[in-house]
Design a protein around this motif. Sequence first.
Motif, PDB file in Angstrom:
ATOM      1  N   LEU A  73     -14.243   4.572   5.559  1.00 53.57           N
ATOM      2  CA  LEU A  73     -12.990   3.941   5.139  1.00 53.57           C
ATOM      3  C   LEU A  73     -13.185   2.457   4.800  1.00 53.57           C
ATOM      4  CD1 LEU A  73     -10.641   5.749   7.647  1.00 53.57           C
ATOM      5  CD2 LEU A  73     -10.337   5.747   5.169  1.00 53.57           C
ATOM      6  N   HIS A 124       0.870  -1.178   0.000  1.00 48.54           N
ATOM      7  CA  HIS A 124       0.000   0.000   0.000  1.00 48.54           C
ATOM      8  C   HIS A 124       0.904   1.224   0.000  1.00 48.54           C
ATOM      9  CE1 HIS A 124      -3.687  -2.299   0.892  1.00 48.54           C
ATOM     10  NE2 HIS A 124      -2.870  -3.078   1.593  1.00 48.54           N
ATOM     11  N   VAL A 141      -4.385   3.635   1.041  1.00 50.25           N
ATOM     12  CA  VAL A 141      -4.031   3.608   2.465  1.00 50.25           C
ATOM     13  C   VAL A 141      -4.710   2.431   3.154  1.00 50.25           C
ATOM     14  CG1 VAL A 141      -5.895   5.252   3.015  1.00 50.25           C
ATOM     15  CG2 VAL A 141      -4.023   4.960   4.619  1.00 50.25           C
ATOM     16  N   ALA A 168      -6.953   8.982   1.872  1.00 50.37           N
ATOM     17  CA  ALA A 168      -7.835   8.324   0.904  1.00 50.37           C
ATOM     18  C   ALA A 168      -8.488   9.353  -0.014  1.00 50.37           C
ATOM     19  CB  ALA A 168      -8.890   7.499   1.631  1.00 50.37           C
ATOM     20  N   VAL A 186      -5.395   0.994   7.226  1.00 50.33           N
ATOM     21  CA  VAL A 186      -5.274   1.221   8.669  1.00 50.33           C
ATOM     22  C   VAL A 186      -5.242  -0.131   9.370  1.00 50.33           C
ATOM     23  CG1 VAL A 186      -6.290   2.340  10.698  1.00 50.33           C
ATOM     24  CG2 VAL A 186      -6.664   3.326   8.420  1.00 50.33           C
ATOM     25  N   ALA A 192      -6.038   8.806   7.749  1.00 51.31           N
ATOM     26  CA  ALA A 192      -6.352   7.879   6.656  1.00 51.31           C
ATOM     27  C   ALA A 192      -7.436   8.453   5.747  1.00 51.31           C
ATOM     28  CB  ALA A 192      -6.797   6.539   7.230  1.00 51.31           C
ATOM     29  N   ARG A 193      -8.387   9.146   6.368  1.00 49.38           N
ATOM     30  CA  ARG A 193      -9.475   9.756   5.583  1.00 49.38           C
ATOM     31  C   ARG A 193      -8.914  10.795   4.617  1.00 49.38           C
ATOM     32  NH1 ARG A 193     -12.891  14.210   6.341  1.00 49.38           N
ATOM     33  NH2 ARG A 193     -14.981  13.860   5.461  1.00 49.38           N
ATOM     34  N   HIS A 232     -10.602  -0.181   3.916  1.00 54.37           N
ATOM     35  CA  HIS A 232      -9.257   0.372   4.169  1.00 54.37           C
ATOM     36  C   HIS A 232      -8.838   0.186   5.624  1.00 54.37           C
ATOM     37  CE1 HIS A 232      -8.901   2.214   0.212  1.00 54.37           C
ATOM     38  NE2 HIS A 232     -10.161   2.617   0.345  1.00 54.37           N
ATOM     39  N   ILE A 233      -9.700  -0.426   6.447  1.00 53.79           N
ATOM     40  CA  ILE A 233      -9.350  -0.676   7.849  1.00 53.79           C
ATOM     41  C   ILE A 233      -9.329  -2.183   8.084  1.00 53.79           C
ATOM     42  CG2 ILE A 233      -9.982  -0.314  10.265  1.00 53.79           C
ATOM     43  CD1 ILE A 233     -11.553   2.114   9.434  1.00 53.79           C
ATOM     44  N   VAL A 264      -1.369   3.078   8.068  1.00 52.41           N
ATOM     45  CA  VAL A 264      -1.603   3.861   9.282  1.00 52.41           C
ATOM     46  C   VAL A 264      -1.760   2.883  10.435  1.00 52.41           C
ATOM     47  CG1 VAL A 264      -3.240   5.392  10.458  1.00 52.41           C
ATOM     48  CG2 VAL A 264      -2.686   5.782   8.051  1.00 52.41           C
ATOM     49  N   GLY A 314      -5.535   8.381  13.686  1.00 52.23           N
ATOM     50  CA  GLY A 314      -5.289   7.478  12.559  1.00 52.23           C
ATOM     51  C   GLY A 314      -6.408   7.539  11.540  1.00 52.23           C
TER      52      GLY A 314
END
Length: 258
Positions: free
Chosen positions: A223, A3, A28, A22, A30, A18-19, A226-227, A7, A14
């Motif tokens: 997200l 990636h 990204v 993105a 997390v 990340a927001r 992405h998490i 994060v 975090g």
Amino acid sequence: MHHDVIVLGAGLAGLSAARDLAAAGTDVLVLEARDRVGGRVEQTRTPDGRFVQLGGEVVGRAHTAYLQLAKELGLELVPSYVAEPGRMTRATPEGSSADDPPHWFGPGDAALHERLGAEFGALAATVDPDDPWSHPDGSALDRLSVADWLRSRQASPAVVRLWEIGQLALAGGSYERISLLAALRKSAAVPGSGKGDYDYDDWEGLRLADGSATLAEVMGRELGPHIRLGSPVAALDIRPTAAPYAWSPARSSRRRLW
Ligand SMILES: Cc1cc2nc3c(=O)[nH]c(=O)nc-3n(C[C@H](O)[C@H](O)[C@H](O)COP(=O)(O)OP(=O)(O)OC[C@H]3O[C@@H](n4cnc5c(N)ncnc54)[C@H](O)[C@@H]3O)c2cc1C
């Protein structure tokens, strides 16, 4: 795992980082150790549907980034407290007192406290909150804890205790471990706080109507994939040359982070 940026931690810091990443088109991810987002901000509901905050709850008009974020997420802010006037009451194992001075102060402590507050404010005025490391003594200020600075200015144990109790009440960590530079920067970021006054409207006059953890929950939903929850990071392998890399301004080098 490839990636652009990883994060570590899905607390407010975090998630908001990340927001932003993105939104800028960065790939990204997390990694969060727990099975939920929010970190030290968490809430639960009572059986009759009321929210109970288990961590960070209140903010103030000085928290401009938070207020902007809440607005972007469409979350409503309401006053934290009822209009009834109250008095600051300090309860400790050996007694309690309302208003100032606190019951453990002896002769001279109140004047000392006031002098140190003014000194702290004057020092804070020399720190640029947007660029604290530009301070000519930035490293020295950062090496010193707030408590060590107080003692270096001849603060009595009673005065150190008052500063420490105020800090611990905010659940942000002990002044024995918080860097003086970080505390000065925080103070410098809020107009008026350098005068030593604690303005409730600046610091804690507002809260989110639907519970403060909704800020994290909404960012978490945005997200989505992405998490990765339940993913404690055990070690970082940092190598100076290989890509992919992240920019590390502190050392002006490119550092491999995963
Ligand atoms: C009881 C309480 C009341 C508070 N009240 C207020 C308040 O009213 N107003 C206010 O402004 N502040 C308040 N605070 C402070 C505020 O909650 C915190 O400053 C803020 O939430 C910190 O956010 P953060 O993202 O920096 O860190 P954190 O919320 O601590 O997030 C860090 C995240 O990283 C994760 N993590 C850590 N290590 C790893 C690892 N190795 N691998 C993967 N994940 C990892 C953690 O699980 C956590 O989710 C309060 C705190 C507490 C505890």
